[in-house]
Design an enzyme around this catalytic site. Structure first.
Site, PDB file in Angstrom:
ATOM      1  N   GLU A  21      -6.571   4.477   8.189  1.00  0.00           N
ATOM      2  CA  GLU A  21      -6.389   5.919   7.928  1.00  0.00           C
ATOM      3  C   GLU A  21      -7.650   6.537   7.334  1.00  0.00           C
ATOM      4  O   GLU A  21      -7.958   7.697   7.580  1.00  0.00           O
ATOM      5  CB  GLU A  21      -5.161   6.132   7.023  1.00  0.00           C
ATOM      6  CG  GLU A  21      -3.874   5.890   7.802  1.00  0.00           C
ATOM      7  CD  GLU A  21      -2.715   5.349   6.990  1.00  0.00           C
ATOM      8  OE1 GLU A  21      -2.754   5.418   5.740  1.00  0.00           O
ATOM      9  OE2 GLU A  21      -1.758   4.838   7.601  1.00  0.00           O
TER      10      GLU A  21
ATOM     11  N   ASN B 119       0.868  -1.179   0.000  1.00  0.00           N
ATOM     12  CA  ASN B 119       0.000   0.000   0.000  1.00  0.00           C
ATOM     13  C   ASN B 119       0.906   1.232   0.000  1.00  0.00           C
ATOM     14  O   ASN B 119       1.538   1.527   1.013  1.00  0.00           O
ATOM     15  CB  ASN B 119      -0.878  -0.056   1.262  1.00  0.00           C
ATOM     16  CG  ASN B 119      -1.697   1.202   1.458  1.00  0.00           C
ATOM     17  OD1 ASN B 119      -1.786   2.050   0.569  1.00  0.00           O
ATOM     18  ND2 ASN B 119      -2.291   1.332   2.633  1.00  0.00           N
TER      19      ASN B 119
ATOM     20  N   GLY C 220       2.726   2.178  10.795  1.00  0.00           N
ATOM     21  CA  GLY C 220       3.655   3.290  10.614  1.00  0.00           C
ATOM     22  C   GLY C 220       4.395   3.672  11.886  1.00  0.00           C
ATOM     23  O   GLY C 220       5.052   4.711  11.938  1.00  0.00           O
TER      24      GLY C 220
END
Ligand code: PGA
Length: 253
Positions: A98, A10, A174
């Site tokens: 997200e 991604n 992340g």
């Protein structure tokens, strides 16, 4: 039954179109002839045409990172499933954390997108996962369970066969923190049991469940050794061709 492993990259909102084409071309060369996993890349919408052309003669598959739940019409700025299919997308990522966190995507929207995807013939990669706060409160299983109940509501068996689930604990995305192999397996096993209850043993045993959240070359092998981890959804490390290649070519421990 044996499930073909999936490694999906991604790219999120990274790279310019020309950088994206270069990355795709590098990946194509590195992965040429490799058959150990189904490889998917999800570049930004703006890159799909160029990246799609770059990988058209390779086994790498194209996905988009999002999609409208509408099929066509006056929805300024939205992208429909047919547009994506026309650009060669076989998969669409739906409900990434997200999108949930920054763009207000609810489980109801995820469910609407899932039905639109299935109806139009683009395969959904549905993302679920708990936040750190939810994990600390001991709610991880409940959160994932509810996301599955609402996100997959009213899905029919034939459509369900096309779905990939990605378990991505929000606290691991992340951040450099990965769920341990055992923590991930625990939730993956739970997801498979839940699928069994909702959709039956056959579909549950066929469905690929990916882990996502700081997957890197150093941790992929341990994760992939777990019985219910069928692949990875990779963010940061998918932007570097060398590290993504190593992840795709994970070693069966
Ligand atoms: P990350 O992202 O690998 O950078 O943690 C994973 C994802 O968000 O899909």
């Amino acid at each position: 039954m044996s499930r073909v492993p999936v490694i999906a990259g991604n790219w999120k909102m990274n790279t310019t179109p020309s950088e994206g084409a270069e990355l795709a071309s590098d990946l194509k060369d590195r992965l040429s002839g490799y058959e150990g996993a189904e490889v998917i890349i999800a570049p930004p919408f703006t890159h799909l045409f160029q990246v799609g052309a770059e990988i058209s003669d390779s086994p790498i598959k194209l996905a988009s990172q999002n999609m409208s739940d509408k099929e066509s019409g006056a929805y300024t700025g939205e992208i429909s499933p047919k547009m994506l299919i026309g650009l060669g997308c076989e998969y669409v990522i739906i409900g990434h954390s997200e999108r949930r966190q920054y763009f207000g995507e609810t489980d109801f929207i995820v469910n609407a997108k899932l039905h639109t995807a299935i109806k139009n013939g683009i395969k959904p990669i549905i993302c679920i996962g708990e936040t750190l706060d939810e994990r600390d409160k001991g709610q991880a299983f409940d959160v994932v369970s509810l996301q599955l109940d609402l996100g997959l509501a009213n899905v029919e068996k034939n459509g369900a066969r096309t779905i990939i689930i990605a378990y991505e604990p929000v606290w691991a995305i992340g951040t450099g923190k990965t769920a341990s192999d055992d923590q991930a397996q625990e939730i993956h096993g739970f997801i498979r049991e839940k699928l069994e209850k909702c959709l039956g043993t056959e579909i549950a045993s066929e469905t690929r469940i990916l882990y996502g959240g700081s997957v890197k070359r150093d941790n992929v092998d341990g994760l992939m050794a777990k019985p219910d981890i069928d692949g990875a959804l990779v963010g940061g490390a998918s932007l570097n061709a060398e590290s993504f290649e190593r992840i795709v070519k994970f070693k069966e421990l």
